[in-house]
Scaffold this active site. Structure first.
Site, PDB file in Angstrom:
ATOM      1  CB  CYS A   1      33.135  41.336   9.967  1.00 44.38           C
ATOM      2  SG  CYS A   1      31.794  41.760   8.834  1.00 44.38           S
TER       3      CYS A   1
ATOM      4  CB  ALA B   1      24.777  44.292   6.081  1.00 44.94           C
TER       5      ALA B   1
ATOM      6  CE  LYS C   1      38.609  47.255  11.351  1.00 39.54           C
ATOM      7  NZ  LYS C   1      38.457  47.603   9.920  1.00 39.54           N
TER       8      LYS C   1
HETATM    9  C1  FMN Z   1      31.261  49.457   3.482  1.00 46.95           C
HETATM   10  C2  FMN Z   1      32.211  49.015   4.549  1.00 46.95           C
HETATM   11  C3  FMN Z   1      32.876  47.804   4.430  1.00 46.95           C
HETATM   12  C4  FMN Z   1      33.750  47.382   5.414  1.00 46.95           C
HETATM   13  N1  FMN Z   1      34.433  46.203   5.260  1.00 46.95           N
HETATM   14  C5  FMN Z   1      35.359  45.841   6.186  1.00 46.95           C
HETATM   15  C6  FMN Z   1      36.161  44.688   5.995  1.00 46.95           C
HETATM   16  O1  FMN Z   1      36.087  44.013   4.986  1.00 46.95           O
HETATM   17  N2  FMN Z   1      37.050  44.350   6.970  1.00 46.95           N
HETATM   18  C7  FMN Z   1      37.191  45.097   8.102  1.00 46.95           C
HETATM   19  O2  FMN Z   1      38.001  44.774   8.963  1.00 46.95           O
HETATM   20  N3  FMN Z   1      36.465  46.222   8.284  1.00 46.95           N
HETATM   21  C8  FMN Z   1      35.553  46.609   7.355  1.00 46.95           C
HETATM   22  N4  FMN Z   1      34.838  47.776   7.542  1.00 46.95           N
HETATM   23  C9  FMN Z   1      35.082  48.573   8.743  1.00 46.95           C
HETATM   24  C10 FMN Z   1      36.062  49.719   8.452  1.00 46.95           C
HETATM   25  O3  FMN Z   1      37.315  49.223   8.077  1.00 46.95           O
HETATM   26  C11 FMN Z   1      36.223  50.604   9.694  1.00 46.95           C
HETATM   27  O4  FMN Z   1      36.654  49.801  10.766  1.00 46.95           O
HETATM   28  C12 FMN Z   1      34.926  51.284  10.089  1.00 46.95           C
HETATM   29  O5  FMN Z   1      34.198  51.629   8.950  1.00 46.95           O
HETATM   30  C13 FMN Z   1      35.126  52.515  10.952  1.00 46.95           C
HETATM   31  O6  FMN Z   1      35.851  53.499  10.271  1.00 46.95           O
HETATM   32  P1  FMN Z   1      35.146  54.743   9.499  1.00 46.95           P
HETATM   33  O7  FMN Z   1      34.172  55.343  10.435  1.00 46.95           O
HETATM   34  O8  FMN Z   1      36.284  55.637   9.100  1.00 46.95           O
HETATM   35  O9  FMN Z   1      34.460  54.155   8.306  1.00 46.95           O
HETATM   36  C14 FMN Z   1      33.958  48.193   6.555  1.00 46.95           C
HETATM   37  C15 FMN Z   1      33.288  49.397   6.657  1.00 46.95           C
HETATM   38  C16 FMN Z   1      32.435  49.836   5.680  1.00 46.95           C
HETATM   39  C17 FMN Z   1      31.736  51.152   5.840  1.00 46.95           C
END
Ligand code: FMN
Ligand code: FAD
Ligand code: FAD
Ligand code: FMN
Ligand code: FES
Ligand code: FES
Lengths: 314, 285, 314, 285
Positions: free
Chosen positions: C131, C71, C166
């Site tokens: 988000c 978060a 997204k």
């Molecule tokens: C710390 C963190 C920050 C994130 N910030 C964003 C963001 O700014 N914008 C967004 O679209 N997704 C954000 N996400 C989501 C990631 O882009 C991704 O959709 C999600 O983490 C699933 O992929 P993963 O399992 O490979 O991490 C964030 C995820 C994490 C863990």
């Protein structure tokens, strides 16, 4: 001080909040030699239709990171054989039996409820309106607010047993389903059932499950399930039976603090079939350590106020 | 946990399983993929019958999350008392990788014994054990039991190549006859293990034979059909993905014949892993 | 044979399908000294609002089984400082820059799209309508079909850049959102963003995150994300960028076989910041091993026909 | 990976981090919770400056999933060449448990060096290092660097009880003065480490002093405020939950002063973990 572990699920009092989750404990009798069933808060038996069912062909499960997918397809012996072959032993073992029922139609739920209300030794009915693995019925009720309302109120009309619809997590707003259930007269809700998911063998490009998709359970889903219990708690007053990835007393307590009155444990009992006393004892220890007299006083006690600063010489 | 006998729901008597944090006594690598892991688990070792299995989990944490089934390979004895067991393991994934890498003193969680064992035969019935690859696993313990009863034992054993045929001397030392096959022809018949088996069946004429099989499912099917066509009894140990090993999850089912064309699914952790070859509905999936 | 790793996301061609996920790779420049940004299929930079944002107080993340909650609250420097301070370096490093934009209102998305369309070195816009960690805007679009439709079509009107909404996984039927996006003219969709989730410290009974709830990412969610990509693939024709728990080339291939044209990697790059070449090389090896000439030929090739029996002397 | 210098986005020069599968050379248990783990990681050891950290992950698999930050405790040298480093670890959860249990030969994945180090002072400025518990970790390396420069070094070191004050002789051997405090009074002052610190500040009169602190955040705040009230510079190493250690995730922020009342969040993995005590907006949360 011996803490009071009993909890109330509507009209039903459980001796402790730890229930074996449906589909993860057979009909209970499989474990009767290993586990003293009377020590559990309850035993939710495998989902039953009116008629016997063969279920899906193998592969039916696959492990995933900190979780597993299942697409058993509700193989089962049907309600009649359950009553004649399993219920007597469960009664004899003094298990608190929660029967998980599944229908392809609203009428099937009603009929199952009627039949089970006449059977001796059933403590409550859990309405499985959330199984993600079968096409017909079930989850179509669980994914529609009116479907949920209708099935709960129809079942309530024909039974005096406590009715606990089991909610699916595969929805945008789970709390609205808890509200629909409460308005329809549900004695409690249980959540979560599994998350619709899949895994593919990249070498063969085939799905790993014969059913293509299955339900994700286990520790992986716990944070989502806790959130859903928390949301439901702020939305309904009826008791909540929380589950999803519980593998330790601490996990069980997390659900209770989030808002659950009782918990169920599925996947973790595959890993440790002797988990039950560990959970029950662990909850007792926690209550003693925190000087809480009754476990039910924990429910929904999450403290969302700002954290204070503490200085310990760590 | 004692060793109370209980009637298994799928209709068989099994001793109560116990859960043991078993110390690794020894890890012997047989090849780059196979190893034999010796574990200190006296309660399980004492109660296990050949063909039964244990549910194993090395390490804590979520990788792996679930236990995995392994046949009891050997029962280890000190002064005649069972105090350990070995697992014959083939490296195919995360658990078997950890078993391959295990070192003395590591702890492996071990739940068992579980499931329905092979039915041991007595003379004059001969025992023919048919193993494909790691399907050798239940046959060390079975051979010992059978030889102790004076039963004549033959091991039909097939693998890809001679380097993957293990424990040959171990079996010879116990008076077990060997009939080998390798897919590359480096030892025994070139081809599948059903080759020497069929030849033997052709020659066995009036001798009474019980065929035991363990290996990949298509091999089990071939062996069961072959045994049936020569009017011999067979017992096969099926290999299913198992979530619990205790009848809780219904993941491990095999289709069992129900009249001439029908079948129903039976949990192989309770009704098996050993089934009569004739009982399985091989065509069902 | 050197397999062709290039993929097309609408009008945009990426040199390979491996993209750094938004919010998990800073603004890209943080990694410029460690990772050759020009080797990546793309770099999705941290979500940007028009104005700078402070984000949530700590704790902002917590580990969960095979996953993590975050978060962050979209701390960021705002679009103007991004363009003046970060974009020049990204351009210089020849990164394919996908800018993730967030709005509290539809107008903010439109304004961001307008501003970024005039900037040099932006390859595509990813609309973060998903988000789970912030109250205002964003996910309210992502949880409403008309909201999704409206924001996509409004943005499409003001930009010629490829527009990639997204999607959030916190909905009942993700495919309907992919359809709404496609109908509104989206060039592709990306999914999944994180799952709304929470964790509680049972000793203090406080949520582990200052924001109480956060988003679950990492391997834990992969099977759900793969299922969602599979469902979307069967529902829309536009390209899909899949993500959620990818930690190896095999995981990336699983998403592609399920239906993704490209993938993003977030959480796993925290564990291994040098993962990028491993993923790209691993995909190349797979293609060679399976004699597939172009990676794009893998997309959606899942074989759902019955399995055949094979007998190998295992 | 070489050791190219790059400007960190939060405005500091750091050498490029490398990722090393480091073998455990030795694991020394100091108590039932504390251990010192020696790792073979020459590239990191050679590049690390006191106050920098490494992101560590023992074992494969998902438990733990993420790396964890640890200060570089000692730099190990053979014939003057840095070839290893040690971590001082306190058992609080899954990673530190695994580090506590690690045995020689195990592999620990180690990414570093990372972050902004302490600013070393030269004589006549005195160095006062203030450590709470496991906050001792950056000070072995810092003491060595400072002593090599001829700087006078005092370690103010507090813990719950005397059994948790480690490496006292190590510091004494290197000419570091010690001022100890324990909450139970079993060694040094009874109470917190700020007790001897404040006494020393009162007595230090005109001497130039740089205060370095590492420990729990309320201690850092108290030390920073105390140093400021005695008009001494301070540098504190903050401890934040870190997802990546590289500036990617924005999990590790601390509120840094922005004019008299404002603050903004700075990633402590890039702008820290060492900050000037005055820079942190202690009241911000
Ligand atoms: C710390 C963190 C920050 C994130 N910030 C964003 C963001 O700014 N914008 C967004 O679209 N997704 C954000 N996400 C989501 C990631 O882009 C991704 O959709 C999600 O983490 C699933 O992929 P993963 O399992 O490979 O991490 C964030 C995820 C994490 C863990
Ligand atoms: C009753 C029984 C006894 C067994 N005895 C032995 C034994 O003595 N020695 C031995 O090496 N193996 C034995 N097996 C097989 C063994 O259980 C699997 O090899 C093991 O589960 C693989 O675990 P893993 O974590 O290493 O692989 P995973 O990472 O779980 O899987 C790797 C690959 O193997 C496949 N696989 C996983 N489990 C099984 C399974 N149960 N059956 C078939 N394929 C599977 C997966 O689909 C995957 O492709 C037995 C299986 C059963 C059911
Ligand atoms: C720059 C830096 C340097 C550090 N150096 C050292 C060191 O040299 N030696 C050492 O023992 N520890 C050090 N720490 C703290 C160390 O990172 C944590 O103790 C470690 O992450 C705990 O991991 P775990 O898996 O054992 O515990 P977990 O299972 O992750 O957590 C156990 C408990 O510790 C808390 N916790 C987890 N991570 C942190 C954290 N980063 N800060 C505060 N509380 C946390 C959790 O909230 C939880 O209550 C340092 C931290 C930072 C930021
Ligand atoms: C193998 C398996 C079978 C299941 N069968 C049922 C079922 O018959 N009825 C039902 O309501 N839930 C069923 N579930 C869901 C569980 O009861 C439970 O809701 C879910 O697994 C989450 O809990 P867990 O993470 O503790 O396993 C099944 C789960 C598993 C793993
Ligand atoms: S393995 Fe669970 S029922 Fe057989
Ligand atoms: S730890 Fe990820 S930005 Fe600092």
């Amino acid at each position: 001080m011996t803490p009071d572990l009993s909890v109330r699920i509507g009209p039903l009092t459980l001796k402790n909040p730890v229930i074996a989750a449906s589909g993860c404990f057979g009909y209970g009798v499989e474990y009767a030699g290993m586990v003293d069933l009377s020590l559990l808060g309850g035993v939710a038996v495998k989902g039953l239709f009116l008629a016997p069912r063969e279920g899906h062909p193998p592969e039916r499960i696959v492990e995933t990171p900190a979780g597993m997918l299942n697409a058993i397809g509700l193989q089962g012996i049907g309600v009649h054989r359950f009553i004649s072959e399993k219920l007597p032993e469960l009664r004899e073992r003094r298990a608190t039996v929660i029967v998980n029922i599944c229908g392809s139609t609203l009428e099937e739920y009603v009929e199952l409820a009627r039949i089970l209300s006449d059977a001796e030794g059933v403590a409550a009915l859990e309405l499985n309106i959330s199984c993600p693995n079968i096409k017909e019925g079930g989850i179509t009720f669980g994914c529609s607010l009116t479907g949920t309302y209708d099935v709960v109120s129809a079942v309530k009309k024909v039974t005096s047993l406590p009715v606990i619809p089991k909610l699916t997590p595969n929805v945008t707003d789970v709390a609205s389903f808890a509200r629909a259930a409460a308005e329809a007269g549900a004695d409690a809700v249980s959540l979560v059932n599994t998350f619709l998911a899949m895994a593919i063998d990249v070498e063969t490009r085939r799905p790993k499950l014969s059913n293509i998709v299955g339900g994700l359970s286990g520790p992986a889903i716990r944070p989502i399930a806790v959130r859903m219990v928390y949301q439901c708690r702020r939305s309904v007053k009826i008791p909540i039976v929380g589950m999803g990835g519980i593998a330790s007393a601490r996990d069980a307590l997390e659900f209770m603090i989030a808002g659950a009155d009782a918990v169920q444990v599925g996947t973790a009992s595959f890993v440790d079939p002797f988990i039950w006393t560990k959970l029950i004892d662990g909850i007792g220890d926690y209550l003693r350590r925190h000087d809480v007299a009754r476990v039910r006083d924990l429910t929904g006690t999450i403290d969302t106020a700002a954290r204070e600063k503490e200085w310990i010489s760590s | 946990m004692g060793s109370v006998l209980k009637p298994g729901p799928e209709g068989i008597l099994t001793p109560m399983p116990v859960d043991v944090e078993a110390r690794v006594i020894r890890n012997t690598r047989l090849s780059s993929d196979y190893n034999v892991l010796a574990l200190a688990a006296p309660d399980i070792a004492a109660a296990a019958a050949p063909g039964q299995f244990v549910m194993v989990k090395p390490g804590r944490g979520c990788t792996p999350l679930l236990r995995r089934p392994f046949s009891v390979f050997e029962v280890l004895r000190t002064n005649g008392r069972a105090d350990g067991l070995t697992l014959l393991s083939k490296r195919v994934g995360v658990t078997t990788e950890m078993l391959f890498e295990a070192v003395e003193g590591d702890v492996v969680s071990c739940l068992g014994p579980l499931g329905r064992p092979y039915t041991a035969v007595d003379p004059p019935v001969e025992a023919w054990m048919v193993a494909g690859g790691v399907g050798l696993a239940p046959f060390a313990a079975l051979a010992e039991l059978l030889r102790a009863r004076g039963t004549s034992v033959t091991l039909f054993y097939g693998a890809r190549t001679s380097g993957e045929l293990f424990y040959l001397d171990w079996f010879r030392d116990r008076g077990v006859r060997l009939a080998l096959a390798t897919e590359d022809g480096s030892l025994g018949d070139r081809g599948r293990v059903t080759l020497p088996l069929e030849r033997a069946l052709q020659r066995a004429a009036a001798r009474e034979v019980m065929v035991y099989a363990c290996g990949p499912e298509p091999m089990l099917e071939a062996v069961a059909r072959m045994a049936a066509s020569y009017r011999r009894r067979s017992e096969v140990s099926v290999e299913r993905v198992m979530g619990c090993g205790l009848g809780g999850c219904y993941s491990c089912v095999v289709p069992v014949r129900d009249g001439p064309n029908g079948h129903h699914y039976v949990r192989s952790c309770l009704g098996g892993p050993v089934f009569a070859g004739d009982d399985i509905a091989w065509d069902a999936h």
